[in-house]
Design a protein around this motif. Sequence first.
Motif, PDB file in Angstrom:
ATOM      1  N   ALA A 263       0.899  -1.234  -0.048  1.00  0.00           N
ATOM      2  CA  ALA A 263       0.125  -0.050  -0.014  1.00  0.00           C
ATOM      3  C   ALA A 263       0.780   1.320  -0.034  1.00  0.00           C
ATOM      4  CB  ALA A 263      -0.935  -0.131   1.138  1.00  0.00           C
ATOM      5  N   VAL A 264       2.011   1.360   0.618  1.00  0.00           N
ATOM      6  CA  VAL A 264       2.857   2.374   0.731  1.00  0.00           C
ATOM      7  C   VAL A 264       3.626   2.716  -0.498  1.00  0.00           C
ATOM      8  CG1 VAL A 264       5.205   3.170   1.646  1.00  0.00           C
ATOM      9  CG2 VAL A 264       3.464   2.210   3.131  1.00  0.00           C
ATOM     10  N   LEU A 265       4.003   1.581  -1.274  1.00  0.00           N
ATOM     11  CA  LEU A 265       4.542   1.660  -2.595  1.00  0.00           C
ATOM     12  C   LEU A 265       3.642   2.204  -3.583  1.00  0.00           C
ATOM     13  CD1 LEU A 265       6.334  -1.656  -2.707  1.00  0.00           C
ATOM     14  CD2 LEU A 265       7.528   0.611  -2.446  1.00  0.00           C
ATOM     15  N   ARG A 266       2.289   1.706  -3.592  1.00  0.00           N
ATOM     16  CA  ARG A 266       1.229   2.378  -4.498  1.00  0.00           C
ATOM     17  C   ARG A 266       1.111   3.841  -4.269  1.00  0.00           C
ATOM     18  NH1 ARG A 266      -1.353  -2.734  -3.311  1.00  0.00           N
ATOM     19  NH2 ARG A 266      -0.991  -4.238  -4.930  1.00  0.00           N
ATOM     20  N   ASP A 267       0.995   4.354  -2.878  1.00  0.00           N
ATOM     21  CA  ASP A 267       0.996   5.618  -2.214  1.00  0.00           C
ATOM     22  C   ASP A 267       1.972   6.413  -2.913  1.00  0.00           C
ATOM     23  OD1 ASP A 267      -1.383   5.034  -1.112  1.00  0.00           O
ATOM     24  OD2 ASP A 267      -0.424   5.286   0.877  1.00  0.00           O
ATOM     25  N   LEU A 268       3.367   6.108  -3.134  1.00  0.00           N
ATOM     26  CA  LEU A 268       4.479   6.742  -3.598  1.00  0.00           C
ATOM     27  C   LEU A 268       4.359   6.493  -5.053  1.00  0.00           C
ATOM     28  CD1 LEU A 268       7.111   5.634  -0.694  1.00  0.00           C
ATOM     29  CD2 LEU A 268       5.554   7.668  -0.939  1.00  0.00           C
ATOM     30  N   GLY A 269       3.549   5.964  -5.873  1.00  0.00           N
ATOM     31  CA  GLY A 269       3.465   5.691  -7.258  1.00  0.00           C
ATOM     32  C   GLY A 269       4.169   4.741  -7.777  1.00  0.00           C
ATOM     33  N   HIS A 270       4.574   3.433  -6.978  1.00  0.00           N
ATOM     34  CA  HIS A 270       5.204   2.645  -7.517  1.00  0.00           C
ATOM     35  C   HIS A 270       4.234   1.358  -7.551  1.00  0.00           C
ATOM     36  CE1 HIS A 270       9.001   4.709  -6.901  1.00  0.00           C
ATOM     37  NE2 HIS A 270       8.565   4.824  -5.750  1.00  0.00           N
ATOM     38  N   GLU A 271       4.294   0.504  -8.695  1.00  0.00           N
ATOM     39  CA  GLU A 271       3.584  -0.853  -8.669  1.00  0.00           C
ATOM     40  C   GLU A 271       4.420  -1.728  -7.958  1.00  0.00           C
ATOM     41  OE1 GLU A 271       0.650  -3.334  -9.242  1.00  0.00           O
ATOM     42  OE2 GLU A 271       0.515  -1.209  -9.677  1.00  0.00           O
ATOM     43  N   PRO A 272       3.990  -2.278  -6.977  1.00  0.00           N
ATOM     44  CA  PRO A 272       4.714  -3.297  -6.154  1.00  0.00           C
ATOM     45  C   PRO A 272       5.160  -4.505  -6.963  1.00  0.00           C
ATOM     46  CG  PRO A 272       2.536  -2.704  -4.953  1.00  0.00           C
ATOM     47  CD  PRO A 272       2.703  -2.008  -6.207  1.00  0.00           C
ATOM     48  N   ASP A 273       6.355  -4.929  -7.071  1.00  0.00           N
ATOM     49  CA  ASP A 273       7.019  -6.268  -7.608  1.00  0.00           C
ATOM     50  C   ASP A 273       6.576  -7.161  -6.861  1.00  0.00           C
ATOM     51  OD1 ASP A 273       8.526  -8.122  -8.714  1.00  0.00           O
ATOM     52  OD2 ASP A 273      10.226  -7.216  -8.669  1.00  0.00           O
ATOM     53  N   LEU A 274       5.332  -8.048  -7.228  1.00  0.00           N
ATOM     54  CA  LEU A 274       5.139  -9.166  -6.610  1.00  0.00           C
ATOM     55  C   LEU A 274       5.949 -10.192  -6.471  1.00  0.00           C
ATOM     56  CD1 LEU A 274       1.344  -8.764  -7.545  1.00  0.00           C
ATOM     57  CD2 LEU A 274       2.434  -7.808  -5.541  1.00  0.00           C
ATOM     58  N   SER A 275       6.942 -10.536  -7.427  1.00  0.00           N
ATOM     59  CA  SER A 275       7.603 -11.387  -7.360  1.00  0.00           C
ATOM     60  C   SER A 275       8.797 -11.113  -6.316  1.00  0.00           C
ATOM     61  CB  SER A 275       8.465 -11.388  -8.798  1.00  0.00           C
ATOM     62  OG  SER A 275       9.413 -10.277  -9.099  1.00  0.00           O
ATOM     63  N   MET A 276       8.940 -10.222  -5.579  1.00  0.00           N
ATOM     64  CA  MET A 276       9.884  -9.989  -4.640  1.00  0.00           C
ATOM     65  C   MET A 276       9.467 -10.417  -3.456  1.00  0.00           C
ATOM     66  SD  MET A 276      11.260  -5.964  -3.458  1.00  0.00           S
ATOM     67  CE  MET A 276      12.582  -5.923  -2.683  1.00  0.00           C
ATOM     68  N   ASP A 277      10.331 -11.367  -2.862  1.00  0.00           N
ATOM     69  CA  ASP A 277      10.199 -12.040  -1.741  1.00  0.00           C
ATOM     70  C   ASP A 277      10.331 -11.261  -0.586  1.00  0.00           C
ATOM     71  OD1 ASP A 277       9.860 -13.756   0.449  1.00  0.00           O
ATOM     72  OD2 ASP A 277      11.610 -14.956   0.015  1.00  0.00           O
ATOM     73  N   LEU A 278       9.367 -10.834   0.331  1.00  0.00           N
ATOM     74  CA  LEU A 278       9.387  -9.731   1.336  1.00  0.00           C
ATOM     75  C   LEU A 278       9.324 -10.642   2.610  1.00  0.00           C
ATOM     76  CD1 LEU A 278       7.219  -6.987   0.146  1.00  0.00           C
ATOM     77  CD2 LEU A 278       9.887  -7.194   0.229  1.00  0.00           C
ATOM     78  N   THR A 279       9.521 -11.992   2.929  1.00  0.00           N
ATOM     79  CA  THR A 279       9.434 -12.448   3.748  1.00  0.00           C
ATOM     80  C   THR A 279      10.471 -12.191   5.051  1.00  0.00           C
ATOM     81  OG1 THR A 279       8.667 -14.694   3.123  1.00  0.00           O
ATOM     82  CG2 THR A 279       9.682 -14.774   5.081  1.00  0.00           C
ATOM     83  N   TRP A 280      11.745 -11.710   4.571  1.00  0.00           N
ATOM     84  CA  TRP A 280      12.891 -11.016   5.329  1.00  0.00           C
ATOM     85  C   TRP A 280      12.348  -9.807   6.109  1.00  0.00           C
ATOM     86  CZ3 TRP A 280      14.505  -6.292   4.396  1.00  0.00           C
ATOM     87  CH2 TRP A 280      14.171  -5.477   3.200  1.00  0.00           C
TER      88      TRP A 280
END
Length: 230
Positions: free
Chosen positions: A30-47
């Motif tokens: 949601a933050v990335l979209r607010d900043l004008g970015h399309e989230p990279d859903l292939s990016m593993d964010l478990t870390w």
Amino acid sequence: MRLHQSHTVLFDLDGTIIRSRDGIVESIHAVLRDLGHEPDLSMDLTWVVGPPLEELIGHILAHYGDDRVQEAMALYRKHYESGGMHKSPVFEHMRELIETLSAEGVRLFVATSKPRYLARKILHMRGLVQYFDGLSGAREDESGAEKPELIAAVLREYAVNREDALMIGDRRFDISGAHANHVRALGVLWGYGTREELVQAGADALVSQPSELLAAIRQQFAAAEAHPHT
């Protein structure tokens, strides 16, 4: 061995007591979209579950060539408190474990990189806050989120003998933070750190399932009495 009032257990929150990844990742997207970015859903964010917020936000924004860290942190807090934090169920068997430890007189604390007020809200929401003698967390502005300092604060403010203390967490930050204070540390494998990460950090033992944790806690306190940390 029988646990008693001189024993103290410190818990990490995310990935140890609560399953929080989905709410955290949803808030980051949601933050990335607010900043004008399309989230990279292939990016593993478990870390992202575990490190201080400023560190993880900076790392993620760098992937998008963005350096608006403070703005992103403010947006994250808004999204997480309005939605993400509610997607944080308690891991199976953890409630029963906490109730058992409390009933045996063990002093219980949470040491989390989350802001203290948020950790308290989540524990209250999940009906667990009454079992804990104290919470050590970051300040409201996310400063003071390093695990060595958070654990040291518990030892100092509550007069905890480090030989009678045990830290439990799922990330290397929990293990290294405990050892920096000469406290034993159990690594748990149902959270967001890997076995390799916890072994490399020097966990005193690893626990695969929450149902095995009580026995592991008893073993660690028995080992501490026989072979104190130096």
